[in-house]
Enzyme design. Sequence first.
Site, PDB file in Angstrom:
ATOM      1  N   GLU A   1     -28.043  60.293 -24.539  1.00  0.00           N
ATOM      2  CA  GLU A   1     -27.012  60.739 -25.479  1.00  0.00           C
ATOM      3  C   GLU A   1     -27.240  62.190 -25.903  1.00  0.00           C
ATOM      4  OE1 GLU A   1     -24.365  59.171 -25.813  1.00  0.00           O
ATOM      5  OE2 GLU A   1     -25.051  57.296 -24.906  1.00  0.00           O
TER       6      GLU A   1
ATOM      7  N   HIS B   1     -24.766  69.578 -23.726  1.00  0.00           N
ATOM      8  CA  HIS B   1     -23.548  70.066 -23.082  1.00  0.00           C
ATOM      9  C   HIS B   1     -22.650  70.775 -24.108  1.00  0.00           C
ATOM     10  CE1 HIS B   1     -20.639  68.889 -19.548  1.00  0.00           C
ATOM     11  NE2 HIS B   1     -20.787  70.179 -19.674  1.00  0.00           N
TER      12      HIS B   1
END
Length: 680
Positions: A462, A468
């Site tokens: 996660e 990102h």
Amino acid sequence: MTAETYGLPEFSTMSPEACAAEIREAVARHAGVMERIGSEAAPSTIANTLVPFEQAQIALEQPVHLAWTFIQSVGGGQWEQVETEITPLLAAHNNDVYLDRRLYRRFEDLAAQRIDAETAWTVSEHLKVFRAHGAQLPPESQNRLRKLNAELAELSSSIGQRIVRAGQSGALALTEEETAGLSPAQRTGLAANAAANPERAQGCPYLLSLTLPTQQGLASSLTNPSVRQRIFAASLTRGDGHDEATDTRELIAQVVKLRAELAELLGYANYAEYVAAQSTAGSTQAIDTLLDSMVEPTQRNVEREACELEDFYSRSAQGNAPFLPADWTFAQEALRASRFNMDNSELSSYLELTNVVENGVFYAATKLYGLQFTSRPDLRGYTEDVRVWEVQEEDGTPLGLFLGDYYAREGKRGGAWMHSLSMRATNGSDYAIILNNLNLTKPGEGEPTLLTWDQVTTCFHEFGHALHAFLTDVQWPSAAGTNVPRDFVEFPSQVNEMWATNPDVLDHYALHWETGEPLPARLREALSESEGFAEGFNTSEILQAVLLDQAWHRMAMADEFPEAEGITAFEMAALERAGVASAWIPPRYRTSYFNHIFSSGYAAGYYSYLWSEALDADTVDWFTSAGAKGQDGGLNREAGERMRSCILSRGNSRNPMDGFEELRGRSVDTGALLRRRRLS
């Protein structure tokens, strides 16, 4: 920096009514901006079309993301009412925007102009969304699409709510004897759950609530076969009609029909073709090429593992009882412990949550990307369990805030996920606010939160999504971070899992929660030697779920759709046709509680986990190669900066596959995935 500077909401002042009102106002403001853009007399330009379109979207998303934070992570009746109210409102407004021919034409005009490559790609992506919504269709088709989208939005919301309630109502009350095999920390967590939900506990000291996947993690430790069978049966029968309040079957039957009709209106043979066309896969044929290569070797592995486990089980203390599917994960973990000298409860004592996050997950991000993390106990989340960290570049430049919400609670959606309250972009927000959610059992006061190895991997996964978002460096908000095609979004997060077993990282976080002693060499070796163990099971349950998703969404309008009572039969027939039906292993999610595809945006896209894993496996090979300084397994700034430059910073500012090919110097080698999953 202050909460106000970062844009962190004052959660304590939020109420369901206020959030719903803010969304209604935000929709009205957004509609006004869209009308101004659409009615603009001047020729389309970046300044009068793309800029206001993007910035208006940010203003709309902020209150929506805030509401969804409470709906998913807090839950309860009042937040369900908010969801019920805002879902059709947002669906109707989305139709108004993306079926507006004036807006569509203005973006077409922009696409014909000479603009920089990143902006041109962003404009083309907006046009793709307009076309996917039917902006190019005649009015009568658009009117039908509006109705379909509204119905689908309401059905999706209702299914999600029923799945949550099914997990709650399916909770199992357990006696002291029935918890044999659990660790003290696990018992403490179940006792706290029983105390918080006395009606469901029915006087028993422990309460086990169901998590989203079919296989319930604690069942692998419980020594009583009858208890494992009860848990297995309760998990498998969620939403199947035995409880009218949680029955999802009729709603799912409606969703499947409506999606098939929507796809046909948009010119596709079925909904799976429609989804694939919007993704990096491009077609269902490309998806089948990957999936078909996995079916036969997966089934061989399952048969081999079944023989091993049945033989092991018959020779163990459990041998007086027949080996059943409910016993699979228990026998699997017992065999793992025996074969590799690995005691899972002992291993967990070295996997304390804060150590894993701060000294493992964050440490790897620092070594790779230079990121710095500072705990901010002065900043508050939406519940007392939420922790907040400030995230900065190596030179102190602030990137945003990371919120960790790791514990399960009544009303919270199951599973694990990342979501955002804001994303960074040159023409958008300066800072990212990113959340990770897990569903760990909360221990008693003063007790440690000890993780299983799967939960450690989930923490790293996660946070890969969070990276990102934090490392994005793009012009346009719509291209930031995880705003990439569905079958690419899991790729960076899956790559980030590799650092959990990196020797340097493991040394840093795998410390005994009481003594601080490092993980013993024998357990470290056991982790390494057991890599690839049980891949038949792991691949089977996800491959079945992928192919089940594809089966539902490859139905065309000319097909005979099952009614509610026929859903189970359809499911079994689909798995048989695909060659993946297993008497031992059910799909990771059965149809009636397949939240990903019927309520969470993965419809016809659950294949993306395997599609992205092909990219991931190939990238892990690169990280550990000499080209990525393999002496330290790629855990260095040079390798990290290349991953950042090619993938993480680019978001959807260009074709994401171009970034992968820039990193690897070629297209993906799917052999890496087959080797990882022991399928080659």
